[in-house]
Motif scaffolding. Structure first.
Motif, short mmCIF file in Angstrom:
data_model
loop_
_atom_site.label_atom_id
_atom_site.label_comp_id
_atom_site.label_asym_id
_atom_site.label_seq_id
_atom_site.Cartn_x
_atom_site.Cartn_y
_atom_site.Cartn_z
N THR A 245 -16.97 -2.96 0.40
CA THR A 245 -15.97 -2.42 1.32
C THR A 245 -14.58 -2.96 1.00
N LEU A 246 -13.63 -2.06 0.96
CA LEU A 246 -12.23 -2.40 0.83
C LEU A 246 -11.59 -2.26 2.20
N SER A 247 -10.72 -3.19 2.56
CA SER A 247 -10.09 -3.14 3.88
C SER A 247 -8.58 -3.24 3.77
N LEU A 248 -7.92 -2.77 4.81
CA LEU A 248 -6.48 -2.92 4.93
C LEU A 248 -6.18 -3.27 6.38
N GLN A 249 -5.81 -4.53 6.60
CA GLN A 249 -5.40 -4.98 7.93
C GLN A 249 -3.92 -4.68 8.09
N MET A 250 -3.60 -3.91 9.10
CA MET A 250 -2.22 -3.49 9.32
C MET A 250 -1.74 -4.05 10.65
N ASN A 251 -0.77 -4.94 10.59
CA ASN A 251 -0.19 -5.54 11.79
C ASN A 251 1.27 -5.12 11.95
N GLY B 38 1.53 -2.64 17.26
CA GLY B 38 0.09 -2.84 17.32
C GLY B 38 -0.53 -3.02 15.95
N SER B 39 -1.85 -3.08 15.95
CA SER B 39 -2.60 -3.34 14.71
C SER B 39 -3.74 -2.35 14.56
N LEU B 40 -4.10 -2.10 13.33
CA LEU B 40 -5.28 -1.33 12.97
C LEU B 40 -5.88 -1.93 11.71
N LYS B 41 -7.18 -1.77 11.56
CA LYS B 41 -7.82 -2.19 10.32
C LYS B 41 -8.56 -1.01 9.73
N LEU B 42 -8.15 -0.63 8.53
CA LEU B 42 -8.81 0.45 7.81
C LEU B 42 -9.90 -0.12 6.91
N SER B 43 -10.96 0.64 6.78
CA SER B 43 -12.05 0.26 5.88
C SER B 43 -12.35 1.41 4.94
N CYS B 44 -12.83 1.06 3.77
CA CYS B 44 -13.23 2.05 2.78
C CYS B 44 -14.59 1.63 2.23
N ALA B 45 -15.61 2.38 2.60
CA ALA B 45 -16.96 2.09 2.14
C ALA B 45 -17.18 2.77 0.80
N ALA B 46 -17.49 1.97 -0.20
CA ALA B 46 -17.65 2.50 -1.56
C ALA B 46 -19.13 2.51 -1.95
N SER B 47 -19.51 3.52 -2.69
CA SER B 47 -20.89 3.60 -3.16
C SER B 47 -20.94 4.39 -4.46
N GLY B 48 -22.02 4.20 -5.20
CA GLY B 48 -22.25 4.98 -6.40
C GLY B 48 -21.66 4.40 -7.67
#
Length: 123
Positions: free
Chosen positions: A77-83, A16-26
């Motif tokens: 936002t940084l993302s990581l698409q994992m397939n 399967g697949s998941l997509k991780l996100s990282c919301a950055a601020s500051g």
């Protein structure tokens, strides 16, 4: 202050697949590099993927061809698409950032980390 907040983790079956996100601020997003690390139970934290300020990407051999790192500068936002996920991808995934110093320099090491998001892949 600098904040990195991961999301998108969860449980998925192998393949399967998941997509991780990282919301950055500051801080000034994408001015220096960012990366994703992971830590499985009983194992040391390992580098998964990095992206530099010019967009150059690198991947651990174990995820090459399956994972894709990207960043959206408009959304900070940084993302990581994992397939094609495998059971061995099970770990807590962390977002990391090399934040520009007040003097305007990148440290070329990650000085800020998110709290992590759990990814569990079952067979």
């Amino acid at each position: 202050q600098v904040q990195l907040v991961e999301s998108g983790g969860g449980s998925v079956q192998a393949g399967g697949s998941l997509k991780l996100s990282c919301a950055a601020s500051g801080y000034r997003f994408s001015s220096c590099g960012m990366g994703w690390y992971r830590q499985a139970p009983g194992k040391e934290r390992e580098l998964v993927s990095t992206i530099s300020s010019d967009g150059t990407t690198n991947y651990a051999d174990s995820v090459k061809g399956r994972f894709t790192i990207s960043q959206d500068n408009a959304k900070n936002t940084l993302s990581l698409q994992m397939n094609s996920l495998k059971t061995e991808d099970t770990a807590v995934y962390y977002c990391a950032a090399d934040v520009l110093t007040p003097g305007g320099f990148c440290l070329y090491q990650y000085n800020y980390w998110g709290q992590g998001t759990q990814v569990t892949v079952s067979s």
